[in-house]
Design a protein around this motif. Sequence first.
Motif, PDB file in Angstrom:
ATOM      1  N   LEU A 110       0.836  -1.194   0.000  1.00 43.37           N
ATOM      2  CA  LEU A 110       0.000   0.000   0.000  1.00 43.37           C
ATOM      3  C   LEU A 110       0.876   1.250   0.000  1.00 43.37           C
ATOM      4  CD1 LEU A 110      -3.028   0.829   0.230  1.00 43.37           C
ATOM      5  CD2 LEU A 110      -2.666   0.960   2.708  1.00 43.37           C
ATOM      6  N   GLU A 111       0.541   2.196  -0.850  1.00 42.99           N
ATOM      7  CA  GLU A 111       1.204   3.500  -0.847  1.00 42.99           C
ATOM      8  C   GLU A 111       0.133   4.563  -1.031  1.00 42.99           C
ATOM      9  OE1 GLU A 111       4.081   5.685  -3.870  1.00 42.99           O
ATOM     10  OE2 GLU A 111       5.166   4.235  -2.627  1.00 42.99           O
ATOM     11  N   GLY A 112      -0.097   5.325   0.011  1.00 46.44           N
ATOM     12  CA  GLY A 112      -1.185   6.284  -0.033  1.00 46.44           C
ATOM     13  C   GLY A 112      -2.510   5.559  -0.119  1.00 46.44           C
ATOM     14  N   ALA A 113      -3.306   5.891  -1.116  1.00 44.13           N
ATOM     15  CA  ALA A 113      -4.587   5.216  -1.335  1.00 44.13           C
ATOM     16  C   ALA A 113      -4.514   4.257  -2.521  1.00 44.13           C
ATOM     17  CB  ALA A 113      -5.682   6.252  -1.563  1.00 44.13           C
ATOM     18  N   ASP A 114      -3.292   3.937  -2.943  1.00 43.46           N
ATOM     19  CA  ASP A 114      -3.080   3.027  -4.070  1.00 43.46           C
ATOM     20  C   ASP A 114      -2.338   1.776  -3.620  1.00 43.46           C
ATOM     21  OD1 ASP A 114      -4.210   4.935  -5.733  1.00 43.46           O
ATOM     22  OD2 ASP A 114      -2.276   5.758  -6.346  1.00 43.46           O
ATOM     23  N   VAL A 115      -2.395   0.759  -4.460  1.00 47.49           N
ATOM     24  CA  VAL A 115      -1.529  -0.405  -4.270  1.00 47.49           C
ATOM     25  C   VAL A 115      -0.487  -0.408  -5.374  1.00 47.49           C
ATOM     26  CG1 VAL A 115      -3.158  -1.880  -3.049  1.00 47.49           C
ATOM     27  CG2 VAL A 115      -3.126  -1.901  -5.552  1.00 47.49           C
ATOM     28  N   CYS A 141     -10.288  -0.617  -5.408  1.00 50.93           N
ATOM     29  CA  CYS A 141     -10.786  -1.401  -6.536  1.00 50.93           C
ATOM     30  C   CYS A 141     -10.214  -2.814  -6.594  1.00 50.93           C
ATOM     31  CB  CYS A 141     -10.468  -0.690  -7.853  1.00 50.93           C
ATOM     32  SG  CYS A 141     -11.334   0.876  -8.086  1.00 50.93           S
ATOM     33  N   THR A 142      -9.311  -3.154  -5.695  1.00 49.99           N
ATOM     34  CA  THR A 142      -8.616  -4.439  -5.766  1.00 49.99           C
ATOM     35  C   THR A 142      -8.750  -5.217  -4.465  1.00 49.99           C
ATOM     36  OG1 THR A 142      -6.518  -3.615  -4.904  1.00 49.99           O
ATOM     37  CG2 THR A 142      -6.902  -3.353  -7.272  1.00 49.99           C
ATOM     38  N   ALA A 143      -8.659  -6.525  -4.568  1.00 45.15           N
ATOM     39  CA  ALA A 143      -8.718  -7.362  -3.364  1.00 45.15           C
ATOM     40  C   ALA A 143      -7.511  -7.101  -2.465  1.00 45.15           C
ATOM     41  CB  ALA A 143      -8.785  -8.837  -3.753  1.00 45.15           C
ATOM     42  N   VAL A 144      -6.324  -7.000  -3.076  1.00 42.25           N
ATOM     43  CA  VAL A 144      -5.134  -6.727  -2.254  1.00 42.25           C
ATOM     44  C   VAL A 144      -5.255  -5.371  -1.568  1.00 42.25           C
ATOM     45  CG1 VAL A 144      -3.434  -8.214  -3.383  1.00 42.25           C
ATOM     46  CG2 VAL A 144      -3.938  -5.959  -4.359  1.00 42.25           C
ATOM     47  N   GLY A 145      -5.758  -4.393  -2.294  1.00 35.81           N
ATOM     48  CA  GLY A 145      -5.883  -3.057  -1.724  1.00 35.81           C
ATOM     49  C   GLY A 145      -6.888  -3.006  -0.595  1.00 35.81           C
ATOM     50  N   LYS A 146      -8.032  -3.634  -0.773  1.00 32.46           N
ATOM     51  CA  LYS A 146      -9.035  -3.642   0.287  1.00 32.46           C
ATOM     52  C   LYS A 146      -8.522  -4.392   1.513  1.00 32.46           C
ATOM     53  CE  LYS A 146     -12.480  -5.042  -2.391  1.00 32.46           C
ATOM     54  NZ  LYS A 146     -13.850  -5.448  -2.764  1.00 32.46           N
ATOM     55  N   ALA A 168     -13.761   4.940 -10.286  1.00 28.73           N
ATOM     56  CA  ALA A 168     -14.224   3.626 -10.740  1.00 28.73           C
ATOM     57  C   ALA A 168     -13.357   3.139 -11.899  1.00 28.73           C
ATOM     58  CB  ALA A 168     -15.674   3.706 -11.176  1.00 28.73           C
ATOM     59  N   LEU A 169     -12.902   1.900 -11.796  1.00 23.82           N
ATOM     60  CA  LEU A 169     -12.200   1.264 -12.915  1.00 23.82           C
ATOM     61  C   LEU A 169     -13.154   0.442 -13.775  1.00 23.82           C
ATOM     62  CD1 LEU A 169      -8.861   0.037 -11.270  1.00 23.82           C
ATOM     63  CD2 LEU A 169      -9.284   2.136 -12.571  1.00 23.82           C
ATOM     64  N   THR A 170     -14.240  -0.016 -13.148  1.00 22.68           N
ATOM     65  CA  THR A 170     -15.279  -0.770 -13.849  1.00 22.68           C
ATOM     66  C   THR A 170     -16.619  -0.375 -13.232  1.00 22.68           C
ATOM     67  OG1 THR A 170     -15.479  -2.675 -12.353  1.00 22.68           O
ATOM     68  CG2 THR A 170     -13.658  -2.729 -13.951  1.00 22.68           C
ATOM     69  N   PRO A 171     -17.735  -0.790 -13.849  1.00 19.89           N
ATOM     70  CA  PRO A 171     -19.036  -0.520 -13.237  1.00 19.89           C
ATOM     71  C   PRO A 171     -19.194  -1.173 -11.860  1.00 19.89           C
ATOM     72  CG  PRO A 171     -19.303  -1.061 -15.550  1.00 19.89           C
ATOM     73  CD  PRO A 171     -17.872  -1.344 -15.217  1.00 19.89           C
ATOM     74  N   GLY A 172     -18.370  -2.176 -11.554  1.00 19.24           N
ATOM     75  CA  GLY A 172     -18.467  -2.848 -10.264  1.00 19.24           C
ATOM     76  C   GLY A 172     -17.639  -2.227  -9.160  1.00 19.24           C
ATOM     77  N   SER A 173     -16.842  -1.216  -9.474  1.00 20.92           N
ATOM     78  CA  SER A 173     -15.977  -0.592  -8.472  1.00 20.92           C
ATOM     79  C   SER A 173     -16.799   0.117  -7.399  1.00 20.92           C
ATOM     80  CB  SER A 173     -15.041   0.425  -9.136  1.00 20.92           C
ATOM     81  OG  SER A 173     -14.226  -0.168 -10.112  1.00 20.92           O
ATOM     82  N   ILE A 174     -16.315   0.068  -6.169  1.00 27.21           N
ATOM     83  CA  ILE A 174     -16.947   0.796  -5.073  1.00 27.21           C
ATOM     84  C   ILE A 174     -16.570   2.270  -5.187  1.00 27.21           C
ATOM     85  CG2 ILE A 174     -17.039   1.082  -2.562  1.00 27.21           C
ATOM     86  CD1 ILE A 174     -16.399  -1.885  -2.297  1.00 27.21           C
ATOM     87  N   THR A 175     -17.583   3.145  -5.180  1.00 26.48           N
ATOM     88  CA  THR A 175     -17.321   4.583  -5.294  1.00 26.48           C
ATOM     89  C   THR A 175     -17.920   5.368  -4.136  1.00 26.48           C
ATOM     90  OG1 THR A 175     -19.284   4.838  -6.693  1.00 26.48           O
ATOM     91  CG2 THR A 175     -17.169   4.490  -7.814  1.00 26.48           C
ATOM     92  N   ASP A 176     -18.501   4.672  -3.176  1.00 23.57           N
ATOM     93  CA  ASP A 176     -19.156   5.321  -2.036  1.00 23.57           C
ATOM     94  C   ASP A 176     -18.368   5.033  -0.764  1.00 23.57           C
ATOM     95  OD1 ASP A 176     -21.698   6.559  -0.753  1.00 23.57           O
ATOM     96  OD2 ASP A 176     -21.444   4.642   0.298  1.00 23.57           O
ATOM     97  N   GLN A 177     -18.073   6.086   0.002  1.00 21.50           N
ATOM     98  CA  GLN A 177     -17.281   5.929   1.217  1.00 21.50           C
ATOM     99  C   GLN A 177     -17.944   4.977   2.217  1.00 21.50           C
ATOM    100  OE1 GLN A 177     -14.398   7.213   2.606  1.00 21.50           O
ATOM    101  NE2 GLN A 177     -13.674   8.404   0.859  1.00 21.50           N
ATOM    102  N   ALA A 178     -19.233   5.122   2.425  1.00 23.09           N
ATOM    103  CA  ALA A 178     -19.923   4.265   3.395  1.00 23.09           C
ATOM    104  C   ALA A 178     -19.882   2.804   2.953  1.00 23.09           C
ATOM    105  CB  ALA A 178     -21.365   4.734   3.572  1.00 23.09           C
ATOM    106  N   THR A 194     -12.174  -9.979  -1.019  1.00 25.22           N
ATOM    107  CA  THR A 194     -12.519 -10.408  -2.370  1.00 25.22           C
ATOM    108  C   THR A 194     -12.807  -9.190  -3.242  1.00 25.22           C
ATOM    109  OG1 THR A 194     -14.845 -10.645  -1.747  1.00 25.22           O
ATOM    110  CG2 THR A 194     -13.476 -12.635  -1.668  1.00 25.22           C
ATOM    111  N   GLU A 195     -12.682  -9.412  -4.523  1.00 30.29           N
ATOM    112  CA  GLU A 195     -12.993  -8.380  -5.526  1.00 30.29           C
ATOM    113  C   GLU A 195     -13.705  -9.071  -6.667  1.00 30.29           C
ATOM    114  OE1 GLU A 195     -10.779  -6.583  -9.339  1.00 30.29           O
ATOM    115  OE2 GLU A 195      -9.515  -7.067  -7.602  1.00 30.29           O
ATOM    116  N   HIS A 196     -14.870  -8.579  -7.011  1.00 33.40           N
ATOM    117  CA  HIS A 196     -15.639  -9.162  -8.113  1.00 33.40           C
ATOM    118  C   HIS A 196     -15.818  -8.125  -9.210  1.00 33.40           C
ATOM    119  CE1 HIS A 196     -16.431 -12.700  -5.716  1.00 33.40           C
ATOM    120  NE2 HIS A 196     -16.967 -11.963  -4.767  1.00 33.40           N
ATOM    121  N   ARG A 197     -15.014  -8.238 -10.264  1.00 33.78           N
ATOM    122  CA  ARG A 197     -15.115  -7.368 -11.431  1.00 33.78           C
ATOM    123  C   ARG A 197     -14.963  -5.886 -11.064  1.00 33.78           C
ATOM    124  NH1 ARG A 197     -20.369 -10.120 -14.453  1.00 33.78           N
ATOM    125  NH2 ARG A 197     -19.317 -12.024 -15.150  1.00 33.78           N
ATOM    126  N   GLU A 198     -14.135  -5.591 -10.078  1.00 32.12           N
ATOM    127  CA  GLU A 198     -13.991  -4.204  -9.630  1.00 32.12           C
ATOM    128  C   GLU A 198     -12.796  -3.484 -10.239  1.00 32.12           C
ATOM    129  OE1 GLU A 198     -14.524  -4.016  -5.253  1.00 32.12           O
ATOM    130  OE2 GLU A 198     -15.392  -6.026  -5.500  1.00 32.12           O
TER     131      GLU A 198
END
Length: 260
Positions: A110-115, A141-146, A168-178, A194-198
Motif C-alpha cells: 500500500l502507498e497512499g490510497a493506491d496499491v 478497486c482491488t482485493a489486495v488493496g481492500k 471507478a475502474l469498472t461498473p463494479g468498483s466501489i465509489t461510495d465511502q460508506a 474479495t474483488e468481483h469485477r472491480e
Amino acid sequence: MNGMGRLVPAVTRALDILELFLEADGPQSAPDVVRKLQLPRTTVHELLTTLAARSYLVPVPDQPGRYRLGVRAYQLGSRYAEQLDLAAEGQRVAREVAATCDETVHVAILEGADVIYIAKVDSTHAVRMVSAAGRRLPAHCTAVGKMLLASLPEAELDARIEDHELVALTPGSITDQAALRAELAAIRDRGTATEHRESNPDVSCVAAPVRDSTGRVVAALSISVPMIRWTDSSETELAELATKGARDLSTSLGHRGAWR
C-alpha cells in the motif's frame, strides 16, 4: 544427510536449545531444557554456559538459574531481516501458489490510497490483466488493496481515504465511502478480501494479509481468476490457498505470532 555431510552433535544440541527458547513462553532453566530435550544434565549445563558466554543467552535478573535469549540472537535475527527482500520473497511464494492453482498470483503493498504490485506470476491460461509488477492501481478497486486498507488503524484509514475520490475502474468498483467502510469491516471479520469485477470486468480475486516480524500487515497476496472459472466453491478453496501463501510469506519475513 541430503548431501550436506555429517552433522556435529554438539552444534545440533546447541541449536536445539536456542530453538527451544523461540518456542517457549518465557525464561527457561537447565532442568526445563533437560526435561524438554531429553539431554544429559551435564551437557545442558555446559551448553547453557557456553551460549551465555557468547551472549546468545543471558541470565534472568532475580531468577537464579534461568535464562532468556540474549542480544546476539537478536543481532542475528536483525541481520537476517535486513537481507530479506519482500519483492523477491513475494515472487518466490507467488510462484509456489501459482504452481498449485495455475491462476495468476500477485503480491502488493500500500502507498497512499493506491496499491503497487511488487510480484506477479501469470497463469498458463490466457488472461487479460490490468495489473503488472510495478503498476499502481486504486486500492479500493482491488482485493489486495481492500485487504491492506482493512488492516490499517482507524485513524490512518481516515487519513488515506476520507477526502479521497473513489474513482471507478469498472461498473463494479466501489465509489461510495460508506459502502467501502462497510466492505472493509466485513474483511476484518472474515480475514480475507474479495474483488468481483472491480478492477477488471472479467476477473475476480481473493486476497490475504502478509505480516512482518512485528505482526504488522506489510503486503497482501491475491489469486486472480477469470469469471468463467469463478464459483462459490472455488472462492472458498482459493481463499484458503491465498491464506496459506500469505502465511508462508509472513513466516519468511519472520512472523511467528498469532495470525489474526
